[in-house]
Design a protein around this motif. Structure first.
Motif, PDB file in Angstrom:
ATOM      1  N   HIS A  87      -3.219  15.472   7.192  1.00 33.01           N
ATOM      2  CA  HIS A  87      -3.658  14.405   8.078  1.00 33.01           C
ATOM      3  C   HIS A  87      -5.183  14.298   8.127  1.00 33.01           C
ATOM      4  N   ASN A  88      -5.855  15.421   8.053  1.00 29.48           N
ATOM      5  CA  ASN A  88      -7.323  15.357   8.101  1.00 29.48           C
ATOM      6  C   ASN A  88      -7.877  14.611   6.900  1.00 29.48           C
ATOM      7  N   ARG A  89      -7.316  14.886   5.718  1.00 30.02           N
ATOM      8  CA  ARG A  89      -7.790  14.228   4.502  1.00 30.02           C
ATOM      9  C   ARG A  89      -7.443  12.735   4.509  1.00 30.02           C
ATOM     10  N   ALA A  90      -6.332  12.397   5.144  1.00 29.18           N
ATOM     11  CA  ALA A  90      -5.918  10.995   5.210  1.00 29.18           C
ATOM     12  C   ALA A  90      -6.735  10.221   6.240  1.00 29.18           C
ATOM     13  N   LYS A  91      -7.215  10.914   7.249  1.00 25.55           N
ATOM     14  CA  LYS A  91      -7.909  10.251   8.358  1.00 25.55           C
ATOM     15  C   LYS A  91      -9.267   9.699   7.939  1.00 25.55           C
ATOM     16  N   GLY A  92     -10.018  10.483   7.156  1.00 30.72           N
ATOM     17  CA  GLY A  92     -11.345  10.061   6.713  1.00 30.72           C
ATOM     18  C   GLY A  92     -12.236   9.744   7.897  1.00 30.72           C
ATOM     19  N   ASN A  93     -12.898   8.566   7.855  1.00 31.24           N
ATOM     20  CA  ASN A  93     -13.823   8.175   8.913  1.00 31.24           C
ATOM     21  C   ASN A  93     -13.189   7.242   9.941  1.00 31.24           C
ATOM     22  N   ARG A  94     -11.870   7.139   9.923  1.00 32.13           N
ATOM     23  CA  ARG A  94     -11.237   6.167  10.827  1.00 32.13           C
ATOM     24  C   ARG A  94     -11.378   6.617  12.293  1.00 32.13           C
ATOM     25  N   ASP A 150     -31.834  13.416  13.178  1.00 33.37           N
ATOM     26  CA  ASP A 150     -30.499  13.881  13.555  1.00 33.37           C
ATOM     27  C   ASP A 150     -30.267  15.283  12.997  1.00 33.37           C
ATOM     28  N   ASP A 151     -30.090  16.231  13.885  1.00 29.93           N
ATOM     29  CA  ASP A 151     -29.916  17.629  13.466  1.00 29.93           C
ATOM     30  C   ASP A 151     -28.631  17.854  12.677  1.00 29.93           C
ATOM     31  N   PHE A 152     -27.671  16.927  12.796  1.00 31.54           N
ATOM     32  CA  PHE A 152     -26.403  17.110  12.100  1.00 31.54           C
ATOM     33  C   PHE A 152     -26.472  16.688  10.632  1.00 31.54           C
ATOM     34  N   LYS A 194      -0.636  27.329  10.969  1.00 31.51           N
ATOM     35  CA  LYS A 194      -1.606  28.417  11.021  1.00 31.51           C
ATOM     36  C   LYS A 194      -3.012  27.820  10.957  1.00 31.51           C
ATOM     37  N   ILE A 195      -4.004  28.546  11.452  1.00 30.21           N
ATOM     38  CA  ILE A 195      -5.377  28.025  11.449  1.00 30.21           C
ATOM     39  C   ILE A 195      -5.867  27.786  10.017  1.00 30.21           C
ATOM     40  N   THR A 196      -5.358  28.592   9.072  1.00 34.60           N
ATOM     41  CA  THR A 196      -5.769  28.425   7.673  1.00 34.60           C
ATOM     42  C   THR A 196      -5.165  27.170   7.048  1.00 34.60           C
ATOM     43  N   GLU A 197      -4.167  26.587   7.738  1.00 35.48           N
ATOM     44  CA  GLU A 197      -3.520  25.381   7.237  1.00 35.48           C
ATOM     45  C   GLU A 197      -4.087  24.108   7.881  1.00 35.48           C
ATOM     46  N   MET A 198      -5.170  24.294   8.650  1.00 33.09           N
ATOM     47  CA  MET A 198      -5.734  23.172   9.395  1.00 33.09           C
ATOM     48  C   MET A 198      -7.233  23.036   9.116  1.00 33.09           C
ATOM     49  N   ASP A 199      -7.745  21.849   9.390  1.00 35.33           N
ATOM     50  CA  ASP A 199      -9.180  21.572   9.251  1.00 35.33           C
ATOM     51  C   ASP A 199      -9.721  21.057  10.574  1.00 35.33           C
ATOM     52  N   ALA A 200     -10.994  21.339  10.822  1.00 40.83           N
ATOM     53  CA  ALA A 200     -11.655  20.787  12.004  1.00 40.83           C
ATOM     54  C   ALA A 200     -12.042  19.338  11.733  1.00 40.83           C
ATOM     55  N   ASP A 201     -11.837  18.497  12.722  1.00 45.60           N
ATOM     56  CA  ASP A 201     -12.079  17.057  12.547  1.00 45.60           C
ATOM     57  C   ASP A 201     -12.833  16.515  13.759  1.00 45.60           C
ATOM     58  N   HIS A 202     -13.717  15.528  13.485  1.00 44.13           N
ATOM     59  CA  HIS A 202     -14.361  14.806  14.578  1.00 44.13           C
ATOM     60  C   HIS A 202     -13.352  13.835  15.202  1.00 44.13           C
ATOM     61  N   SER A 204     -19.975   8.987  11.919  1.00 41.98           N
ATOM     62  CA  SER A 204     -20.568   7.706  11.550  1.00 41.98           C
ATOM     63  C   SER A 204     -20.444   6.671  12.662  1.00 41.98           C
ATOM     64  N   ARG A 205     -19.584   6.979  13.673  1.00 42.17           N
ATOM     65  CA  ARG A 205     -19.427   6.066  14.808  1.00 42.17           C
ATOM     66  C   ARG A 205     -20.049   6.651  16.066  1.00 42.17           C
ATOM     67  N   GLY A 206     -20.887   7.643  15.874  1.00 39.25           N
ATOM     68  CA  GLY A 206     -21.620   8.209  17.005  1.00 39.25           C
ATOM     69  C   GLY A 206     -21.048   9.495  17.544  1.00 39.25           C
ATOM     70  N   GLY A 207     -19.959   9.985  16.943  1.00 37.16           N
ATOM     71  CA  GLY A 207     -19.355  11.224  17.417  1.00 37.16           C
ATOM     72  C   GLY A 207     -20.203  12.443  17.113  1.00 37.16           C
ATOM     73  N   ALA A 208     -20.342  13.329  18.074  1.00 38.66           N
ATOM     74  CA  ALA A 208     -21.181  14.519  17.897  1.00 38.66           C
ATOM     75  C   ALA A 208     -20.385  15.641  17.242  1.00 38.66           C
ATOM     76  N   THR A 209     -21.111  16.589  16.650  1.00 36.85           N
ATOM     77  CA  THR A 209     -20.473  17.773  16.068  1.00 36.85           C
ATOM     78  C   THR A 209     -20.526  18.890  17.109  1.00 36.85           C
ATOM     79  N   ASP A 210     -19.697  18.741  18.169  1.00 36.88           N
ATOM     80  CA  ASP A 210     -19.633  19.769  19.210  1.00 36.88           C
ATOM     81  C   ASP A 210     -18.186  19.956  19.636  1.00 36.88           C
TER      82      ASP A 210
END
Length: 387
Positions: free
Chosen positions: A380-387, A282-284, A350-358, A363-369
């Motif tokens: 919200h990103n930190r709360a979401k985790g792997n859900r 897996d390249d990711f 602002k973009i600096t106030e946000m994080d990129a999320d799958h 871990s459930r098969g989602g790609a990094t694209d």
């Protein structure tokens, strides 16, 4: 501690009755049997590399000083090397034909093949020796402060010195012996040097749950290492039964900790092997060392794999798309905020106030694209985790 300076002992004197154990890689006796060259608190001989041992002989032939050597007096006319055993073992091995040095024309020369005047120069070289007398604690405290030929003692070598006794003797015979037939198998899981005590330290760390000195102190006078060997073997056997594929990233992992945490779990070696191959391809996955704990833990904690993050271009593209759509609908550009009822439901982050999320977790098969990327506010990103 009492010290006496002696300057009339020669290389020839030391080499009388010199005994070197090739199997264990250490000098044993010299000075007509009066000198123990490597007592148990000493490190293994580490100069047999064709460089440092040769440098000792070159120093003698060029008339360079070999530096101070320290003996401890253990009985009447009986001594142990406190500091200098690497140098003593080197010239003892050379004089007894264990290795050669190259002459000015690059031709290998054993001691027996040297010109008589060069042989005499080596044998007649006098050594500067301090003979020390004191209690065991005084001797070992002094030993701890000494650097041997500029190479400081490492932690395990110091521990061996402090806790020297029958337990250390037997432990070194098993785990510090480069001729042990098991070393090749163990090297798949253990990193470091056998002679620098890294394998022994690993074994002790596993059985003691990292309380090495405490364990060595309690077992110092044991005349066997049965528990140490049994626990070490249990860990190695467990690893090799779970992971039938041997990869370089396995070397040096905390297998003792993994054993304690996971050895009561049941694993199918074929399924483990298939998952390992999948993750390796897996390249990711950026951290192959983390793959092993990830599999042992049930493939839940993807942080162990250091999954490749979204690049800046992708994040900017997704941010722009989400923000334009959110403004047109008068909602927040964080999809989870937009679903809420608090003051952030209409907030444009602002973009600096946000994080990129799958969107779908890796871990459930989602790609990094880009098709699986969404921008969330940091909360919200930190709360979401792997859900």
């Amino acid at each position: 501690m009492i010290t006496t300076l002696v300057t009339d002992i020669t290389v020839e004197d030391i080499c009388k009755g010199f005994v070197y154990n090739e199997y264990e890689g250490k000098g044993l006796f010299g000075l007509s049997g009066k000198l123990v060259i490597q007592p148990e608190y000493q490190r293994n001989y580490i100069y047999a590399d064709g460089k440092r041992d040769v440098a000792v002989i070159d120093s003698i032939l060029k008339g360079y000083p070999l530096g101070l050597i320290y003996f401890t007096k253990v009985a009447e006319d009986k001594y142990e090397v406190l500091d200098g055993q690497q140098r003593i073992t080197s010239f003892g091995r050379y004089v007894t034909g264990k290795f050669a040095i190259n002459d000015q024309n690059g031709i290998p020369r054993y001691f027996s093949g040297l010109a008589k005047d060069m042989q005499d120069k080596i044998m007649q070289t006098t050594l500067t020796i301090y003979i020390c007398e004191g209690t065991e604690s005084e001797i070992k405290e002094w030993f701890k402060t000494i650097n041997i030929a500029g190479i400081p003692l490492n932690e395990q070598e110091l521990s061996n010195a402090i806790h020297s006794g029958p337990f250390v003797t037997k432990a070194k015979e098993e785990f510090s012996n480069s001729q042990n037939a098991n070393i090749q198998k163990w090297s798949a899981y253990i990193s470091g040097s056998v002679v620098r005590q890294d394998y022994l330290r690993t074994a002790l760390s596993w059985v003691s749950k990292s309380e090495i000195d405490d364990y060595m102190s309690r077992h110092r006078y044991d005349d066997n290492i049965n528990e140490l060997k049994a626990y070490f073997t249990s860990v190695i056997d467990w690893v090799s039964s779970v992971f039938t594929d041997v990869e370089s990233e396995m070397r040096g992992l905390p297998w003792g900790e993994f054993y304690e945490q996971y050895h009561t779990n049941a694993y199918d070696p074929d399924e483990v092997s298939a998952k390992l191959k999948e993750l390796y391809s897996d390249d990711f996955v950026h951290d192959r060392k983390g793959v092993y704990e990830y599999i042992l833990g049930g493939c839940i904690d993807s942080k162990l794999l250091n999954i490749r993050i979204f690049d800046e271009r992708t994040k900017k593209t997704v941010y722009t798309r989400q923000t334009d759509e959110a403004k047109s609908k008068n909602i927040s550009n964080c999809p989870l905020c937009a679903m809420g009822t608090d003051n952030n439901k209409n907030r444009i982050w602002k973009i600096t106030e946000m994080d990129a999320d799958h969107v779908t977790a890796w871990s459930r098969g989602g790609a990094t694209d880009i098709d699986n990327c969404q921008m969330l506010c940091k909360t919200h990103n930190r709360a979401k985790g792997n859900r």
